[in-house]
Motif scaffolding. Structure first.
Motif, PDB file in Angstrom:
ATOM      1  N   ASP A 204       0.859  -1.185   0.000  1.00 19.78           N
ATOM      2  CA  ASP A 204       0.000   0.000   0.000  1.00 19.78           C
ATOM      3  C   ASP A 204       0.896   1.236   0.000  1.00 19.78           C
ATOM      4  O   ASP A 204       1.560   1.539   0.994  1.00 19.78           O
ATOM      5  CB  ASP A 204      -0.910  -0.019   1.235  1.00 19.78           C
ATOM      6  CG  ASP A 204      -1.802   1.206   1.302  1.00 19.78           C
ATOM      7  OD1 ASP A 204      -1.893   1.927   0.288  1.00 19.78           O
ATOM      8  OD2 ASP A 204      -2.405   1.445   2.356  1.00 19.78           O
ATOM      9  N   ILE A 205       0.926   1.934  -1.125  1.00 26.43           N
ATOM     10  CA  ILE A 205       1.757   3.127  -1.259  1.00 26.43           C
ATOM     11  C   ILE A 205       0.852   4.356  -1.240  1.00 26.43           C
ATOM     12  O   ILE A 205       0.035   4.550  -2.140  1.00 26.43           O
ATOM     13  CB  ILE A 205       2.570   3.099  -2.561  1.00 26.43           C
ATOM     14  CG1 ILE A 205       3.371   1.792  -2.667  1.00 26.43           C
ATOM     15  CG2 ILE A 205       3.520   4.301  -2.618  1.00 26.43           C
ATOM     16  CD1 ILE A 205       4.177   1.680  -3.933  1.00 26.43           C
ATOM     17  N   GLY A 206       0.999   5.159  -0.209  1.00 25.45           N
ATOM     18  CA  GLY A 206       0.191   6.364  -0.087  1.00 25.45           C
ATOM     19  C   GLY A 206       1.001   7.602  -0.397  1.00 25.45           C
ATOM     20  O   GLY A 206       1.895   7.591  -1.239  1.00 25.45           O
ATOM     21  N   GLY A 207       0.707   8.687   0.316  1.00 25.01           N
ATOM     22  CA  GLY A 207       1.393   9.941   0.060  1.00 25.01           C
ATOM     23  C   GLY A 207       2.711  10.074   0.783  1.00 25.01           C
ATOM     24  O   GLY A 207       3.594  10.805   0.345  1.00 25.01           O
ATOM     25  N   THR A 208       2.865   9.338   1.898  1.00 24.04           N
ATOM     26  CA  THR A 208       4.072   9.501   2.706  1.00 24.04           C
ATOM     27  C   THR A 208       4.832   8.203   2.924  1.00 24.04           C
ATOM     28  O   THR A 208       6.060   8.228   3.083  1.00 24.04           O
ATOM     29  CB  THR A 208       3.722  10.089   4.090  1.00 24.04           C
ATOM     30  OG1 THR A 208       2.749   9.244   4.724  1.00 24.04           O
ATOM     31  CG2 THR A 208       3.151  11.484   3.957  1.00 24.04           C
ATOM     32  N   THR A 209       4.143   7.068   2.966  1.00 22.40           N
ATOM     33  CA  THR A 209       4.816   5.798   3.264  1.00 22.40           C
ATOM     34  C   THR A 209       4.347   4.689   2.333  1.00 22.40           C
ATOM     35  O   THR A 209       3.280   4.771   1.719  1.00 22.40           O
ATOM     36  CB  THR A 209       4.549   5.348   4.716  1.00 22.40           C
ATOM     37  OG1 THR A 209       3.136   5.136   4.898  1.00 22.40           O
ATOM     38  CG2 THR A 209       5.064   6.360   5.717  1.00 22.40           C
ATOM     39  N   THR A 210       5.172   3.660   2.273  1.00 27.87           N
ATOM     40  CA  THR A 210       4.821   2.398   1.635  1.00 27.87           C
ATOM     41  C   THR A 210       4.683   1.360   2.731  1.00 27.87           C
ATOM     42  O   THR A 210       5.626   1.130   3.498  1.00 27.87           O
ATOM     43  CB  THR A 210       5.916   1.971   0.642  1.00 27.87           C
ATOM     44  OG1 THR A 210       5.992   2.917  -0.422  1.00 27.87           O
ATOM     45  CG2 THR A 210       5.614   0.594   0.061  1.00 27.87           C
ATOM     46  N   ASP A 211       3.513   0.758   2.848  1.00 25.43           N
ATOM     47  CA  ASP A 211       3.228  -0.214   3.902  1.00 25.43           C
ATOM     48  C   ASP A 211       3.065  -1.592   3.278  1.00 25.43           C
ATOM     49  O   ASP A 211       2.224  -1.785   2.396  1.00 25.43           O
ATOM     50  CB  ASP A 211       1.965   0.177   4.665  1.00 25.43           C
ATOM     51  CG  ASP A 211       2.068   1.597   5.240  1.00 25.43           C
ATOM     52  OD1 ASP A 211       3.025   1.847   5.973  1.00 25.43           O
ATOM     53  OD2 ASP A 211       1.194   2.427   4.931  1.00 25.43           O
ATOM     54  N   VAL A 212       3.854  -2.543   3.735  1.00 28.11           N
ATOM     55  CA  VAL A 212       3.891  -3.882   3.151  1.00 28.11           C
ATOM     56  C   VAL A 212       3.351  -4.895   4.153  1.00 28.11           C
ATOM     57  O   VAL A 212       3.774  -4.920   5.316  1.00 28.11           O
ATOM     58  CB  VAL A 212       5.323  -4.263   2.735  1.00 28.11           C
ATOM     59  CG1 VAL A 212       5.354  -5.653   2.115  1.00 28.11           C
ATOM     60  CG2 VAL A 212       5.896  -3.237   1.771  1.00 28.11           C
ATOM     61  N   GLY A 213       2.426  -5.719   3.715  1.00 28.93           N
ATOM     62  CA  GLY A 213       1.872  -6.788   4.544  1.00 28.93           C
ATOM     63  C   GLY A 213       1.695  -8.050   3.717  1.00 28.93           C
ATOM     64  O   GLY A 213       1.789  -8.028   2.491  1.00 28.93           O
ATOM     65  N   ILE A 214       1.420  -9.156   4.389  1.00 29.07           N
ATOM     66  CA  ILE A 214       1.239 -10.446   3.734  1.00 29.07           C
ATOM     67  C   ILE A 214      -0.201 -10.906   3.913  1.00 29.07           C
ATOM     68  O   ILE A 214      -0.743 -10.874   5.021  1.00 29.07           O
ATOM     69  CB  ILE A 214       2.182 -11.510   4.318  1.00 29.07           C
ATOM     70  CG1 ILE A 214       3.641 -11.079   4.150  1.00 29.07           C
ATOM     71  CG2 ILE A 214       1.955 -12.861   3.651  1.00 29.07           C
ATOM     72  CD1 ILE A 214       4.129 -11.066   2.735  1.00 29.07           C
ATOM     73  N   LEU A 215      -0.830 -11.320   2.812  1.00 33.30           N
ATOM     74  CA  LEU A 215      -2.174 -11.891   2.854  1.00 33.30           C
ATOM     75  C   LEU A 215      -2.065 -13.405   2.791  1.00 33.30           C
ATOM     76  O   LEU A 215      -1.423 -13.961   1.897  1.00 33.30           O
ATOM     77  CB  LEU A 215      -3.015 -11.384   1.683  1.00 33.30           C
ATOM     78  CG  LEU A 215      -3.322  -9.892   1.645  1.00 33.30           C
ATOM     79  CD1 LEU A 215      -4.126  -9.547   0.404  1.00 33.30           C
ATOM     80  CD2 LEU A 215      -4.075  -9.462   2.897  1.00 33.30           C
TER      81      LEU A 215
ATOM     82  N   GLY B  21       9.564   4.840   4.262  1.00 36.72           N
ATOM     83  CA  GLY B  21       9.262   6.262   4.080  1.00 36.72           C
ATOM     84  C   GLY B  21       9.332   6.726   2.642  1.00 36.72           C
ATOM     85  O   GLY B  21      10.077   7.656   2.311  1.00 36.72           O
ATOM     86  N   ILE B  22       8.555   6.088   1.775  1.00 33.47           N
ATOM     87  CA  ILE B  22       8.459   6.494   0.377  1.00 33.47           C
ATOM     88  C   ILE B  22       6.987   6.495  -0.024  1.00 33.47           C
ATOM     89  O   ILE B  22       6.281   5.512   0.202  1.00 33.47           O
ATOM     90  CB  ILE B  22       9.238   5.545  -0.557  1.00 33.47           C
ATOM     91  CG1 ILE B  22      10.732   5.680  -0.324  1.00 33.47           C
ATOM     92  CG2 ILE B  22       8.912   5.833  -2.018  1.00 33.47           C
ATOM     93  CD1 ILE B  22      11.568   4.769  -1.205  1.00 33.47           C
ATOM     94  N   GLY B  23       6.525   7.597  -0.605  1.00 31.98           N
ATOM     95  CA  GLY B  23       5.145   7.704  -1.075  1.00 31.98           C
ATOM     96  C   GLY B  23       5.062   8.665  -2.235  1.00 31.98           C
ATOM     97  O   GLY B  23       6.074   9.217  -2.705  1.00 31.98           O
ATOM     98  N   GLY B  24       3.856   8.893  -2.693  1.00 30.95           N
ATOM     99  CA  GLY B  24       3.663   9.770  -3.832  1.00 30.95           C
ATOM    100  C   GLY B  24       4.109  11.190  -3.588  1.00 30.95           C
ATOM    101  O   GLY B  24       4.511  11.901  -4.518  1.00 30.95           O
ATOM    102  N   GLY B  25       4.079  11.623  -2.343  1.00 34.35           N
ATOM    103  CA  GLY B  25       4.485  12.984  -2.019  1.00 34.35           C
ATOM    104  C   GLY B  25       5.909  13.111  -1.526  1.00 34.35           C
ATOM    105  O   GLY B  25       6.315  14.193  -1.079  1.00 34.35           O
ATOM    106  N   SER B  26       6.684  12.029  -1.597  1.00 32.66           N
ATOM    107  CA  SER B  26       8.056  12.064  -1.089  1.00 32.66           C
ATOM    108  C   SER B  26       8.901  13.085  -1.835  1.00 32.66           C
ATOM    109  O   SER B  26       8.820  13.203  -3.064  1.00 32.66           O
ATOM    110  CB  SER B  26       8.702  10.677  -1.213  1.00 32.66           C
ATOM    111  OG  SER B  26       8.056   9.748  -0.369  1.00 32.66           O
ATOM    112  N   LEU B  27       9.720  13.804  -1.091  1.00 37.01           N
ATOM    113  CA  LEU B  27      10.622  14.781  -1.693  1.00 37.01           C
ATOM    114  C   LEU B  27      11.801  14.066  -2.349  1.00 37.01           C
ATOM    115  O   LEU B  27      12.322  13.088  -1.814  1.00 37.01           O
ATOM    116  CB  LEU B  27      11.140  15.752  -0.632  1.00 37.01           C
ATOM    117  CG  LEU B  27      10.080  16.538   0.167  1.00 37.01           C
ATOM    118  CD1 LEU B  27      10.768  17.520   1.109  1.00 37.01           C
ATOM    119  CD2 LEU B  27       9.134  17.272  -0.767  1.00 37.01           C
ATOM    120  N   ILE B  28      12.202  14.540  -3.499  1.00 37.78           N
ATOM    121  CA  ILE B  28      13.339  13.973  -4.223  1.00 37.78           C
ATOM    122  C   ILE B  28      14.548  14.873  -4.002  1.00 37.78           C
ATOM    123  O   ILE B  28      14.540  16.054  -4.354  1.00 37.78           O
ATOM    124  CB  ILE B  28      13.035  13.842  -5.727  1.00 37.78           C
ATOM    125  CG1 ILE B  28      11.748  13.046  -5.940  1.00 37.78           C
ATOM    126  CG2 ILE B  28      14.198  13.182  -6.448  1.00 37.78           C
ATOM    127  CD1 ILE B  28      11.772  11.653  -5.356  1.00 37.78           C
TER     128      ILE B  28
END
Length: 312
Positions: A74-85, A115-122
């Motif tokens: 799940d990649i949002g604006g600020t973070t990428t959150d990884v889980g297992i189904l 700490g990577i998302g769509g709004g992350s600063l480059i």
């Protein structure tokens, strides 16, 4: 056991092969000197700890069907959150978890955040995050006429997404930065695996446009319909659950039947519609260090929400 011994032997060979024989012989031991009695205590203690914890560790190998798993990213604006189904439900954390800095023992999904998302600063060197413009993306990002270079700008420049005005980022070369982002996300996904079995990746969230249709080491990256709002969809269709986690003694079938009935009853009391509840997980952990053939039994049941119970 033979497979385990083979794995242990391979691991030792890999580690030893990194050094020459002369280096191993001439190098001094690490740490402070210890006595023979202390060394024997360490070895014996390790065996005892292994014997005590092994029954609990086997929860990760309940059945052969557990090799069929998926990784949810799940990649949002600020973070990428990884889980297992596992079987359509999130794998739960096996140990303690921190909520707002407070250690808890709640059973919550096992999630690893990056700490990577769509709004992350480059940064000027092309690295992304962990700082982010967050909800101000439509004001700060270059594609929206803002002054800040974000990860979303790179995705638009690479043609991964059609957001804002692509002409504002046409001068960018996003390849190296996006490759580094994909590498870091793939590394985070790999840290969540508990086996070498192939793991398809399901990418959701608005920021999932940052990654292509494949990641290093993971050939399959799927995006379901309406992936950008998957969190809202999940909240809307979530089911009601009931769970039993107790230590039982006695006949196995009687013990399991009682645990299943209690889990179903708890789900219905929590708001599940009668008749829709089903058992989705049964876990048995023999407790070898307790007398009487004690077994820890964990049963989870889920059912559809009964709106009449909510309105009652």
């Amino acid at each position: 056991m033979p497979a385990f011994l083979g794995l242990a032997g391979w691991a030792m060979w890999v580690e030893v092969s990194r050094h020459s024989l002369g280096e191993l012989i001439s190098s001094s031991p690490f740490g402070a000197p210890i006595t023979v009695a202390t060394g024997a205590t360490i070895v014996a203690g390790s065996y005892i700890i292994g014997a005590v914890t092994t029954p609990d560790m086997t929860r990760f190998n309940r059945s052969t069907s557990d090799v069929v798993k998926q990784t949810l990213v799940d990649i949002g604006g600020t973070t990428t959150d990884v889980g297992i189904l596992v079987g359509g439900f999130p794998r739960e954390a096996s140990g303690e978890a921190e909520l707002a800095g407070v250690r808890t023992n709640f059973r919550i999904p096992d999630v690893l955040s990056l700490g990577i998302g769509g709004g992350s600063l480059i940064a000027p060197d092309g690295s992304a995050g962990p700082r982010s413009v967050g909800y101000r993306l439509t004001e700060e990002a270059l594609v929206f006429g803002g002054p800040t270079l974000t990860a979303t700008d790179l995705a638009v420049a690479a043609g991964y997404a059609e957001i804002g005005d692509p002409s504002l980022v046409a001068h960018l070369d996003p390849r190296a930065a996006l490759a580094a982002i994909a590498e870091r996300i793939a590394e985070t996904v790999d840290r969540m695996r508990i086996s070498a079995a192939p793991l398809p990746v399901v990418a959701v969230g608005g920021g999932s446009v940052l990654i292509p249709d494949g990641l290093p080491g993971f050939d399959e990256v799927h995006r379901p319909g309406h992936f950008a709002v998957a969190n809202a969809v999940g909240a809307a269709i979530a089911q009601v659950g009931g769970e039993v986690d107790q230590v039982f003694s006695g006949a196995r079938e009687v013990m399991l039947d009682g645990a299943r009935d209690e889990a179903v009853s708890r789900a219905e009391r929590a708001g599940a519609r009668t008749g829709s509840v089903r058992i989705v997980e049964v876990e048995e952990i023999p407790l070898a260090y307790l007398p009487g053939g004690a077994t820890r039994v964990r049963v989870k049941a889920v059912g559809d929400l009964d709106l009449e119970k909510i309105n009652a």
